[in-house]
Design a protein around this motif. Structure first.
Motif, PDB file in Angstrom:
ATOM      1  N   UNK A   1      36.130  34.371  39.108  1.00 43.57           N
ATOM      2  CA  UNK A   1      35.317  33.155  39.261  1.00 43.57           C
ATOM      3  C   UNK A   1      35.178  32.472  37.897  1.00 43.57           C
ATOM      4  N   UNK A   2      35.262  31.161  37.939  1.00 42.06           N
ATOM      5  CA  UNK A   2      35.106  30.359  36.729  1.00 42.06           C
ATOM      6  C   UNK A   2      34.062  29.294  37.007  1.00 42.06           C
TER       7      UNK A   2
ATOM      8  N   UNK B   1      36.965  29.829  42.506  1.00 44.35           N
ATOM      9  CA  UNK B   1      37.487  31.188  42.716  1.00 44.35           C
ATOM     10  C   UNK B   1      39.002  31.153  42.704  1.00 44.35           C
ATOM     11  N   UNK B   2      39.573  32.224  42.186  1.00 49.82           N
ATOM     12  CA  UNK B   2      41.030  32.350  42.106  1.00 49.82           C
ATOM     13  C   UNK B   2      41.414  33.770  42.482  1.00 49.82           C
ATOM     14  N   UNK B   3      42.521  33.903  43.181  1.00 44.80           N
ATOM     15  CA  UNK B   3      43.040  35.207  43.594  1.00 44.80           C
ATOM     16  C   UNK B   3      43.537  35.988  42.382  1.00 44.80           C
ATOM     17  N   UNK B   4      43.214  37.270  42.314  1.00 42.63           N
ATOM     18  CA  UNK B   4      43.705  38.152  41.251  1.00 42.63           C
ATOM     19  C   UNK B   4      44.607  39.198  41.898  1.00 42.63           C
ATOM     20  N   UNK B   5      45.848  39.268  41.473  1.00 44.76           N
ATOM     21  CA  UNK B   5      46.845  40.091  42.162  1.00 44.76           C
ATOM     22  C   UNK B   5      46.853  41.563  41.745  1.00 44.76           C
TER      23      UNK B   5
ATOM     24  N   UNK C   1      43.006  32.196  52.234  1.00 47.46           N
ATOM     25  CA  UNK C   1      42.809  30.801  51.799  1.00 47.46           C
ATOM     26  C   UNK C   1      43.116  30.647  50.324  1.00 47.46           C
ATOM     27  N   UNK C   2      42.689  31.646  49.520  1.00 41.69           N
ATOM     28  CA  UNK C   2      42.951  31.561  48.081  1.00 41.69           C
ATOM     29  C   UNK C   2      44.433  31.745  47.757  1.00 41.69           C
ATOM     30  N   UNK C   3      45.157  32.441  48.608  1.00 46.56           N
ATOM     31  CA  UNK C   3      46.590  32.623  48.341  1.00 46.56           C
ATOM     32  C   UNK C   3      47.372  31.341  48.607  1.00 46.56           C
ATOM     33  N   UNK C   4      46.849  30.499  49.495  1.00 44.77           N
ATOM     34  CA  UNK C   4      47.566  29.250  49.791  1.00 44.77           C
ATOM     35  C   UNK C   4      47.054  28.071  48.972  1.00 44.77           C
TER      36      UNK C   4
ATOM     37  N   UNK D   1      42.267  27.987  43.055  1.00 44.70           N
ATOM     38  CA  UNK D   1      41.039  27.445  42.474  1.00 44.70           C
ATOM     39  C   UNK D   1      40.201  26.642  43.469  1.00 44.70           C
ATOM     40  N   UNK D   2      39.734  27.293  44.491  1.00 45.69           N
ATOM     41  CA  UNK D   2      38.830  26.650  45.439  1.00 45.69           C
ATOM     42  C   UNK D   2      37.389  26.924  45.017  1.00 45.69           C
ATOM     43  N   UNK D   3      36.532  25.943  45.215  1.00 45.73           N
ATOM     44  CA  UNK D   3      35.118  26.166  44.922  1.00 45.73           C
ATOM     45  C   UNK D   3      34.512  27.013  46.035  1.00 45.73           C
TER      46      UNK D   3
END
Length: 133
Positions: A58-59, A67-71, A20-23, A26-28
């Motif tokens: 997380x921010x 939340x954001x994906x970290x590669x 979900x985060x890859x598509x 910055x989703x809560x």
């Protein structure tokens, strides 16, 4: 760190969260938890594992946590896997070359036409043995 990455990726819920985060960037936490049939604290535990493995960041803005994906850890895992992919690809290519060689006889002899040989009898018949006195 590689152990944490693979441990985090071992769970299907965590893989779905990463997908979900890859598509969607910055989703809560609430948005991430929405499609899952589990409590918000359960989702938070999954996010803690992903964060501990370095797979997400997380921010916090006010009361909202995005939340954001970290590669980075995924790239390390891919490099590790690619070494073994090269190894197994080479091994499979060698096996294919061996199988494709003309190692098989052109007219194999059928064993069904050959005279069958009987096995020698064992000293005792199979099954329960009864002693007679």
């Amino acid at each position: 760190m590689l152990d944490r990455t693979f441990a985090a990726l071992a769970d299907p819920t965590r893989r779905a969260l990463l997908a979900r985060l890859s598509s969607q960037h910055d989703l809560t936490v609430s948005e991430l938890a929405q499609p899952f049939a589990m409590s918000l604290p359960a989702v938070m535990k999954h996010l803690d594992v992903l964060s501990g493995a370095g797979l997400i960041t997380r921010t916090k803005t006010g009361r909202s946590v995005a939340c954001r994906l970290a590669a980075g850890p995924m790239e390390d895992a891919m490099q590790w896997l690619s070494r073994y992919q090269r190894f197994w690809s080479e091994q499979l290519e060698q096996l294919a070359a061996y199988v494709e060689e003309d190692a098989w006889p052109t007219n194999p002899v059928s064993r069904s036409g050959a005279a069958s040989t009987r096995r020698p009898r064992k000293s005792m018949p199979r099954g329960r043995n009864r002693r007679t006195s």
